[in-house]
Design a protein around this motif. Sequence first.
Motif, mmCIF file in Angstrom:
data_model
loop_
_atom_site.group_PDB
_atom_site.id
_atom_site.type_symbol
_atom_site.label_atom_id
_atom_site.label_comp_id
_atom_site.label_asym_id
_atom_site.label_seq_id
_atom_site.Cartn_x
_atom_site.Cartn_y
_atom_site.Cartn_z
ATOM 1 N N GLY A 66 0.821 -1.213 0.000
ATOM 2 C CA GLY A 66 0.000 0.000 0.000
ATOM 3 C C GLY A 66 0.852 1.259 0.000
ATOM 4 N N ILE A 67 1.852 1.286 0.882
ATOM 5 C CA ILE A 67 2.715 2.469 0.985
ATOM 6 C C ILE A 67 3.455 2.688 -0.335
ATOM 7 C CG2 ILE A 67 4.734 3.427 2.147
ATOM 8 C CD1 ILE A 67 3.848 1.773 4.641
ATOM 9 N N LEU A 68 4.000 1.569 -0.848
ATOM 10 C CA LEU A 68 4.759 1.647 -2.087
ATOM 11 C C LEU A 68 3.886 2.109 -3.241
ATOM 12 C CD1 LEU A 68 7.691 0.970 -2.744
ATOM 13 C CD2 LEU A 68 6.884 -1.187 -3.719
ATOM 14 N N SER A 69 2.659 1.590 -3.309
ATOM 15 C CA SER A 69 1.833 1.947 -4.466
ATOM 16 C C SER A 69 1.344 3.389 -4.378
ATOM 17 C CB SER A 69 0.677 0.967 -4.645
ATOM 18 O OG SER A 69 0.109 0.653 -3.417
ATOM 19 N N ALA A 70 1.099 3.879 -3.160
ATOM 20 C CA ALA A 70 0.741 5.294 -3.049
ATOM 21 C C ALA A 70 1.905 6.155 -3.523
ATOM 22 C CB ALA A 70 0.368 5.639 -1.615
ATOM 23 N N ALA A 71 3.128 5.729 -3.139
ATOM 24 C CA ALA A 71 4.309 6.481 -3.556
ATOM 25 C C ALA A 71 4.467 6.446 -5.066
ATOM 26 C CB ALA A 71 5.550 5.902 -2.875
ATOM 27 N N LEU A 72 4.267 5.255 -5.642
ATOM 28 C CA LEU A 72 4.444 5.132 -7.096
ATOM 29 C C LEU A 72 3.365 5.898 -7.855
ATOM 30 C CD1 LEU A 72 5.557 1.409 -7.453
ATOM 31 C CD2 LEU A 72 6.929 3.496 -7.691
#
Lengths: 292, 420, 387
Positions: A66-72
């Motif tokens: 989740g964190i990674l995809s929000a960042a991406l």
Amino acid sequence: MNTFLQLVVNGLGKGAVFALLALGFVVIFKATEVVNFAHGSLVLFGGYLVVVTRESLGWVGASLVGILSAALLALAVERLLLARARSADANSLALLTIGLDVIITEEVVRRLGVTLPFLGEAWDAQPIQIGGITLFRTHLVALAVSAVLITAFFLAFRYSDWGVAMRAQAENREAAALMGIRSSRVTATAWLVAGALAGVAVLFIATQDFSGAGLSRGTHSIALAAFPAAILGGLDSTAGAVVGGLVVGLAEALSAQYISFDFSKSAVFLVMLVVLALRPSGLFGTRESTRV
Amino acid sequence: MTSTPTRFAACAALSAALVLSACGTKGGGSGSSGPDAEGVRTGSGVTATDITLGVMTDKTGVFKNLGLGITQGNELWAKDINAAGGVCGRQVRLETVDHGYKADTAKTLYPQIEPKVAGFVQMLGSPVVAALKQNLLSDKAVAAPASWSSELLDNPYVMIVGTTYDVEMIDGLSYLQEKNLIADGDTIGHIYIDGEYGQNGLRGSKHYAGKHNLTVKEVKITSTDTDLTNIVTGLKGDGVKAILLTTSPPQTGSVAAVNKALGLNVPLLGNNPVFDPALLKSPAASALDKLHIVASSVPFSADLPKAKDVAAKYKAAYREPANGGVPYGYAVGEVWGTVLKKACENKDLTRDGIAKALKETTSAGTENLVAALDFSKPGAPATRQVYVAQPDPGAEGGVRYVKPLFEAAEARDYVAPHQK
Amino acid sequence: MSDVVAEKAAPPKIPSPARETGRGRWVRRLAWVALLLVLAALPLYLEAAWLKAGQYVMIGGVGAIGLTMLVGQAGQLSLAHAFFLLVGATGYTVLSGPADDERVFGLGLDPGLALVGAVLTAALLGLAFAPVAGRLRGIYLGVASLSLVFLGLYLGQSAEALTGGTSTGRTPAAFELFGFPFSNGGPEIELLGVPFRQAERTWYLFLVLTAVAFLLARGAVRGRVGRSWRAVRDNEAAATAMGVDVTRAKAGAFAVSSAYAGLAGVMTALWFDILKPDESEYGTYGINVSIAFLAMVIIGGLGSIPGALVGALIVHGLPQALALYSADLGLFGETGGSALTPALISSFVYGAAIVLVVLFEPGGLAAIGRRITSRGLSRKPPEEDPS
């Protein structure tokens, strides 16, 4: 007295998360002068991916996704859209993010359908009682995580190459470019960081302790309350974001009890309005000068 | 070269001329017909073979689950009554539109559906009902709102199937007192959503408080608030002995969770809409044991012959998970059936005739899906009887009854806002 | 960077209007007259539901014209439009409301006067916000103005004597002009076999209001006022040097824009037949409405008056049209979790439209329109040829 203390505890716990969100606004604003109206939708997007991947990856893995995809997503927004609209000024780009926000939010809400998934499995709804005061575990974790992240951010901001470059760019874009600072990299990193902060924040927001509801349109409304936090601290002040977040949390908690609950949502915006009327750039913001 | 504006102007002028001359206008043609062979007068939505009823529902907005359930309940009823020969020698048809719980959409859809129907078997959403209030009055269309506020009863064309939120609260408080959970002179909290729903519930608790010297700490919230931690913190400081809820299910969850977290642990009393079985799967599930729900329409899995019959038919016809909207939608249909039969006996199926028949309906039975209803007293709720239920993860539908249909003495004396 | 902020990122340059001459001008006028004729004839053919949808577009048009003057011409970003809609709606309802109602407060004025009064009230409140607005720039102003929407939410709920409260709201008086009611009452009128009832009468009322709003705005934009707004937008310091009173120009823009929003608010109350304050920040007078109006003016082209109307047609017209078509054609039959709805599709469309406009055509649809017409019309390069 106990009531007052409890309210302060409630307010600070929520304020920590508002600070994370506000920091996201500020990072982007410092790097690009764009106010990111789509921040709320980044929060929703990160949360949605946690929901989707939780079954197969477990809570920890899903949270990282989740964190990674929000960042991406934030990075993609910057690279694919904003960077290509170089001719447009910062205000137009802010308007663009409003359009994006509408699309992403509606789509995530549509996909969620009628479910309101809670994201705080590890610590939600397990309060700790100390001497008549209840500490919500979500708040405690949020405070700890925020403290770590914000400290890390400050250190990076001060000592890392990226931080130096970003500060240089915030001071004077043209001079920074002349010094060989790659503006696009600084900007992209800023969006990446802001997206990750949004992805972290949603893990605390969509909980029983924090919002009383799972991931939904309401999560987006909460992210909206980080707006006054960022603005009243000063959009270009990282310290201001932290103070602003805590002020919003406290203002909400205390006005709910001592004025009225239905006033509390307006209260944070009115506090912001008063601050702006007195200090047009927020509490810690840089004063503007007019250039002829 | 012809410039674009020139072309545009020419086109516009041409089409204007065409429009004005060629096509016919929309005028001419409608109006109520005379009596049919049986001497029954008919009006909008009624033909020699059909009676059409409107369904204005929410299939896509925030109440889509409830809307779908009620609509399916309506459909099951229509199927049953048509199988039994229909009403007045006519088959019942439903004309359904989806407003997505948006008042502006409903406002445009209404003029489209209104001429086609005799009345509305479902009108979901208090903003929608409020926006269409004047239309119902001027079109004399009887409508059954899926909203149980006695504030709506100043409109004689509104048919509320079940009791109203104010009466639910009065009955519920008398239940708490009967169980010694509250006593005269206590302080209680009431958290309510500002609006037709919450205000009406509050009216009930204030009435009861007046009779029993209770102090009510009122807290007004909006439908989108979900974190009520600060409110419950304040109520704890006020020393409340019970918290009343006229809220949405997530708000109920928040109050229940904080009630437990702060160690307050007082009984919670809520109107019918405060509970949703989904709460039993939320982090607040373990805190729901203090919740009491007051309602006049039964849940899907109620242990009643008629409810079981509807449930069985539902499972045969639909695949979606059911909710309390299904038996309610069926019950509204039953009441409409009673009213239409009465209008048929009066040989008047016009809108006026239907409204008159509604007023003459003193005991519409739904085989206990809802308590017996009396629509003859303007402004008064059609019944004052309620059930009390508590959440129970073991029960199908998530609740079990703790007290069957009853009416408190305080509810009997209560005068609803528009009661004459 | 502070300098850059101060430079204030004006919206894309909207060329100052100049007058065209000769054939082009007449053709244009003729086109407008023809359009007006078609619109005037529509009630004879369109069903009430479509008229209702059209009226909703006109509400959007009036509000958007006001906002485009503020945001596009004067360069003041505002998200407070929904608040002024609420002011207008409440103002009309209170001023025209019966004076003897014990539940709510009313002054019993003639509805025509009440309409004017409501518009003036909105303008005055806009003016009252001007000192705060004058101190803030760009995005700070945008977010600060958002707080007015929250203020409106709170006041709408708590000032029940004025708004009727969220519980029941209150009914606005039916509009009347010189004794002629724009409702189903009064004299029975029929034209070509079409009875003129509330939907048809309101159509003409709204059409006239929209036309007047349009003409006044065009006059303002083309005149001295418009020039001073654009000077302030482009560079405040330079504007001062040119003898423009910046504070006054900004305050004026806010007042005018609020007045338009107020009128749109009056129309909203008449359209719904009810004044009902919102229960949450999303509603008839909520954030979503402020954003919708902003979308209209961005899509239409910041600062363009005709563009604002086109923007309203898209943002307000699309959901209504889709809802009506879906009933006609049985679209959107799918229900359950993730169904597509008319409202959802419209949101996607206008969200995407905003993104595309900012990316590819900062002048919005107005600029595209200008380019097409100027290519057809004349020798003038687009930079000189105005709205």
